[in-house]
Write a protein that holds these residues in place. Structure first.
Motif, short mmCIF file in Angstrom:
data_model
loop_
_atom_site.label_atom_id
_atom_site.label_comp_id
_atom_site.label_asym_id
_atom_site.label_seq_id
_atom_site.Cartn_x
_atom_site.Cartn_y
_atom_site.Cartn_z
N ILE A 1 39.90 7.89 -10.85
CA ILE A 1 40.03 7.18 -9.57
C ILE A 1 38.80 6.30 -9.35
N ALA A 2 37.61 6.86 -9.58
CA ALA A 2 36.37 6.10 -9.40
C ALA A 2 36.35 4.89 -10.33
N ASP A 3 36.81 5.07 -11.56
CA ASP A 3 36.84 3.97 -12.52
C ASP A 3 37.78 2.86 -12.04
N GLU A 4 38.96 3.22 -11.53
CA GLU A 4 39.90 2.22 -11.05
C GLU A 4 39.41 1.53 -9.78
N HIS B 1 40.30 15.32 5.53
CA HIS B 1 41.59 15.80 5.07
C HIS B 1 42.39 14.67 4.44
N ALA B 2 42.34 13.46 5.03
CA ALA B 2 43.04 12.31 4.47
C ALA B 2 42.50 11.94 3.09
N LEU B 3 41.17 11.97 2.94
CA LEU B 3 40.57 11.69 1.63
C LEU B 3 41.00 12.72 0.60
N GLU B 4 41.04 13.98 1.00
CA GLU B 4 41.46 15.06 0.10
C GLU B 4 42.93 14.91 -0.27
N LEU B 5 43.77 14.55 0.71
CA LEU B 5 45.19 14.37 0.42
C LEU B 5 45.41 13.26 -0.60
N CYS B 6 44.67 12.17 -0.46
CA CYS B 6 44.77 11.07 -1.43
C CYS B 6 44.40 11.56 -2.83
N LYS B 7 43.29 12.29 -2.92
CA LYS B 7 42.85 12.82 -4.21
C LYS B 7 43.90 13.76 -4.79
N ASP B 8 44.43 14.66 -3.97
CA ASP B 8 45.44 15.60 -4.43
C ASP B 8 46.72 14.91 -4.85
N PHE B 9 47.12 13.86 -4.11
CA PHE B 9 48.31 13.11 -4.47
C PHE B 9 48.12 12.43 -5.83
N ALA B 10 46.96 11.83 -6.04
CA ALA B 10 46.69 11.16 -7.31
C ALA B 10 46.77 12.16 -8.46
N LYS B 11 46.26 13.37 -8.25
CA LYS B 11 46.30 14.40 -9.28
C LYS B 11 47.73 14.86 -9.53
N ASP B 12 48.47 15.11 -8.44
CA ASP B 12 49.82 15.65 -8.55
C ASP B 12 50.82 14.63 -9.07
N PRO C 1 40.68 0.11 -2.02
CA PRO C 1 40.66 0.37 -3.46
C PRO C 1 40.90 1.85 -3.80
N TYR C 2 40.37 2.75 -2.96
CA TYR C 2 40.58 4.19 -3.16
C TYR C 2 42.06 4.53 -3.02
N GLU C 3 42.68 4.04 -1.95
CA GLU C 3 44.09 4.32 -1.75
C GLU C 3 44.96 3.68 -2.83
N ALA D 1 44.06 3.14 -5.93
CA ALA D 1 43.87 3.93 -7.14
C ALA D 1 44.62 5.25 -7.06
N CYS D 2 44.71 5.82 -5.86
CA CYS D 2 45.41 7.10 -5.67
C CYS D 2 46.92 6.91 -5.55
N GLY D 3 47.36 5.74 -5.13
CA GLY D 3 48.79 5.49 -4.98
C GLY D 3 49.37 5.95 -3.66
N CYS D 4 48.54 6.10 -2.63
CA CYS D 4 49.00 6.53 -1.31
C CYS D 4 48.06 5.96 -0.24
N ASP D 5 48.42 6.15 1.02
CA ASP D 5 47.63 5.54 2.10
C ASP D 5 47.32 6.50 3.24
N TYR D 6 46.96 7.71 2.91
CA TYR D 6 46.68 8.72 3.94
C TYR D 6 45.47 8.36 4.81
N VAL D 7 44.47 7.72 4.25
CA VAL D 7 43.27 7.36 5.03
C VAL D 7 43.64 6.30 6.07
N THR D 8 44.36 5.28 5.67
CA THR D 8 44.79 4.24 6.60
C THR D 8 45.67 4.83 7.69
N ARG D 9 46.57 5.73 7.31
CA ARG D 9 47.45 6.37 8.29
C ARG D 9 46.65 7.21 9.28
N TRP D 10 45.62 7.92 8.80
CA TRP D 10 44.81 8.72 9.71
C TRP D 10 44.02 7.83 10.67
N ILE D 11 43.46 6.74 10.14
CA ILE D 11 42.69 5.82 11.00
C ILE D 11 43.59 5.27 12.10
#
Length: 159
Positions: A36-39, A16-27, A64-66, A68-78
């Motif tokens: 995102i992969a390129d960055e 869910h955290a990975l998806e939220l990061c992806k959705d945030f980057a899109k939104d 690097p994923y966070e 590129a996405c501009g957020c830190d949901y994965v770190t927060r979930w961990i």
């Protein structure tokens, strides 16, 4: 369609955290998975799709994923899964009415979710996420109030 309130969202699982990061980057930044992969420096964007699907991203690529996405949901979930709170570093700045209203909204949401959980109309994951967000909000304000004795320079957001 209303926009998501990104500040109050709490991830309930790693996937869910990975998806939220992806959705945030899109939104927020209009970035797709390919960008995102390129960055991130990942040569094949299909690898990123696989990691998002399985929730098994290599640990050295989380920041690097966070970034590129501009957020830190994965770190927060961990941190939350380890029983830790994460807060932005308080700077001791004066709060506005909007800051206090946002905190009140977090606290009201947490109390509402608790009531709903105990009446068996809300899932435990949603309740825990609301409580986590409220505790993080309170912790930030606690740090901010204690930091007012020695305020830091506010370098972000200055023209």
């Amino acid at each position: 369609m209303s926009r998501r309130r990104w500040k109050s969202i709490q991830p309930t699982s790693l996937r869910h955290a990975l998806e939220l990061c992806k959705d945030f980057a899109k939104d927020a930044h209009n970035k797709g998975v390919e960008r995102i992969a390129d960055e991130m420096g990942v040569a094949d964007h299909w690898s990123l799709y696989k990691w998002l699907q399985t929730g098994r991203m290599p640990a050295n690529l989380i920041r690097p994923y966070e970034r590129a996405c501009g957020c830190d949901y994965v770190t927060r979930w961990i941190a939350a899964s380890a029983g830790r709170l994460t807060i932005d570093v308080p700077t001791g700045r004066h709060c506005t009415a909007q800051d206090t209203q946002a905190l009140q909204e977090l606290l009201t949401t947490a109390a509402g979710r608790l009531l709903a959980f105990y009446s068996k109309s809300c899932e435990a994951e949603e309740t825990l996420a609301a409580i986590q967000a409220a505790m993080e909000g309170l912790a930030w304000h606690r740090g901010n109030v204690s930091q007012t004795q020695q305020p830091q320079l506010e370098l972000e957001g200055q023209p």
